[in-house]
Design a protein around this motif. Structure first.
Motif, PDB file in Angstrom:
ATOM      1  N   SER A 170       0.806  -1.229   0.000  1.00  0.00           N
ATOM      2  CA  SER A 170       0.000   0.000   0.000  1.00  0.00           C
ATOM      3  C   SER A 170       0.835   1.274   0.000  1.00  0.00           C
ATOM      4  CB  SER A 170      -0.956   0.001   1.195  1.00  0.00           C
ATOM      5  OG  SER A 170      -0.221   0.024   2.397  1.00  0.00           O
ATOM      6  N   THR A 171       2.090   1.188   0.391  1.00  0.00           N
ATOM      7  CA  THR A 171       2.920   2.385   0.452  1.00  0.00           C
ATOM      8  C   THR A 171       4.042   2.410  -0.585  1.00  0.00           C
ATOM      9  OG1 THR A 171       4.355   1.370   2.126  1.00  0.00           O
ATOM     10  CG2 THR A 171       2.487   2.689   2.915  1.00  0.00           C
ATOM     11  N   SER A 172       4.158   1.360  -1.371  1.00  0.00           N
ATOM     12  CA  SER A 172       5.273   1.277  -2.314  1.00  0.00           C
ATOM     13  C   SER A 172       5.013   2.093  -3.574  1.00  0.00           C
ATOM     14  CB  SER A 172       5.527  -0.177  -2.719  1.00  0.00           C
ATOM     15  OG  SER A 172       6.527  -0.225  -3.714  1.00  0.00           O
ATOM     16  N   ASP A 173       6.049   2.795  -4.004  1.00  0.00           N
ATOM     17  CA  ASP A 173       5.984   3.455  -5.313  1.00  0.00           C
ATOM     18  C   ASP A 173       6.883   2.723  -6.308  1.00  0.00           C
ATOM     19  OD1 ASP A 173       8.459   4.173  -4.336  1.00  0.00           O
ATOM     20  OD2 ASP A 173       8.141   6.330  -4.504  1.00  0.00           O
ATOM     21  N   GLU A 174       7.424   1.578  -5.903  1.00  0.00           N
ATOM     22  CA  GLU A 174       8.301   0.782  -6.762  1.00  0.00           C
ATOM     23  C   GLU A 174       7.598  -0.436  -7.368  1.00  0.00           C
ATOM     24  OE1 GLU A 174      12.433   1.601  -4.329  1.00  0.00           O
ATOM     25  OE2 GLU A 174      11.433  -0.320  -4.106  1.00  0.00           O
ATOM     26  N   TYR A 175       6.535  -0.896  -6.745  1.00  0.00           N
ATOM     27  CA  TYR A 175       5.843  -2.086  -7.228  1.00  0.00           C
ATOM     28  C   TYR A 175       4.391  -2.052  -6.778  1.00  0.00           C
ATOM     29  CZ  TYR A 175       6.965  -3.659  -2.453  1.00  0.00           C
ATOM     30  OH  TYR A 175       7.106  -3.748  -1.093  1.00  0.00           O
ATOM     31  N   ASP A 176       3.588  -2.906  -7.416  1.00  0.00           N
ATOM     32  CA  ASP A 176       2.199  -3.071  -7.025  1.00  0.00           C
ATOM     33  C   ASP A 176       1.885  -4.562  -7.041  1.00  0.00           C
ATOM     34  OD1 ASP A 176       1.629  -3.837  -9.719  1.00  0.00           O
ATOM     35  OD2 ASP A 176       1.167  -1.764 -10.251  1.00  0.00           O
TER      36      ASP A 176
END
Length: 193
Positions: A170-176
Motif C-alpha cells: 500500500s505504500t510502495s511506489d516501486e511495485y504493485d
C-alpha cells in the motif's frame, strides 16, 4: 394463537463448525479478537454455547483453527500452480506470483490472523510456508539449476522477503500487486545463481 417453531438445530456438524469459524472471523475482523466474546460468536453462528465448546476449548483455539484454515487455503492454492511445473525455476516463479496474489486476495483476514492484537501461540503456519519453498530450492539443487544452498536460511529469507514486500504494497511506489511476483522472482533467481 399460532406457535412458531424454532429453527431446527440439526445442521450437519461440518456446517455448524463452518458457521462458528465464519462468525468468529467476521467478529474478529469487525471488533477485534480481544473485544469479541464466545457468547457473541455462538449468537452470530446461531448455535448453542455447548456446540462451541464441543469444537473449541477457548477463543484461542478458534483463532488457531482460523489460522490453520487460512494457511491451508493459501498453501493449497499455491500448490495447485506448482504441481504442473517441472523445473525449480518455474516453481519459484509461480510461488512468487501466487504468494502475492493470494495474500492480496485475503489481506485483511491475513493481517487480523497474524499481525493484529492476537499473538498468543507459536506460528507453525509460517514453518509450513517455508517448507514449501525449501522443497522448491531442493529440487533446483537436485536438477543443478543453482548451486547447493543452505536450504533453511535461503527459504526463510525468500519467505520473509516476499512477506515484507507484500506488507508494504500500500505504500510502495516501486511495485504493485500486479508486478511484485515477477520482481521477486527476478531478484530471487539472481540471488540463487
Amino acid at each position: 394463537m399460532t406457535i412458531q417453531s424454532k429453527k431446527p438445530r440439526t445442521r450437519p456438524a461440518e456446517e455448524r463448525l463452518d458457521e462458528l469459524m465464519n462468525s468468529a472471523e467476521k467478529l474478529f475482523l469487525s471488533k477485534g479478537f480481544v473485544n469479541t466474546t464466545v457468547s457473541e460468536i455462538v449468537l452470530s453462528a446461531d448455535v448453542a454455547k455447548g456446540t462451541f465448546y464441543h469444537y473449541f476449548q477457548s477463543k484461542n483455539d478458534i483463532m488457531d483453527a482460523l489460522r490453520t484454515r487460512y494457511m491451508d487455503w493459501y498453501l493449497d492454492n499455491i500448490e495447485n500452480y506448482l504441481i504442473g511445473q517441472k523445473t525449480a525455476s518455474s516453481k519459484l516463479k509461480y510461488w512468487c506470483e501466487n504468494s502475492v496474489k493470494y495474500y492480496v486476495e485475503k489481506q485483511q483476514i491475513h493481517d487480523m490472523l497474524f499481525h493484529d492484537e492476537y499473538h498468543g501461540r507459536a506460528n507453525n503456519h509460517e514453518e509450513r510456508a517455508v517448507w514449501q519453498i525449501k522443497e522448491i530450492l531442493a529440487l533446483g539443487e537436485k536438477n543443478k539449476e543453482w548451486h547447493p544452498l543452505p536450504l533453511n536460511l535461503m527459504a526463510t529469507m525468500i519467505y520473509h522477503s516476499m512477506h515484507a514486500a507484500v506488507d508494504n504494497l500500500s505504500t510502495s511506489d516501486e511495485y504493485d500487486q500486479y508486478n511484485l511476483g515477477d520482481l521477486l522472482y527476478q531478484r530471487f533467481i539472481k540471488f540463487l545463481s
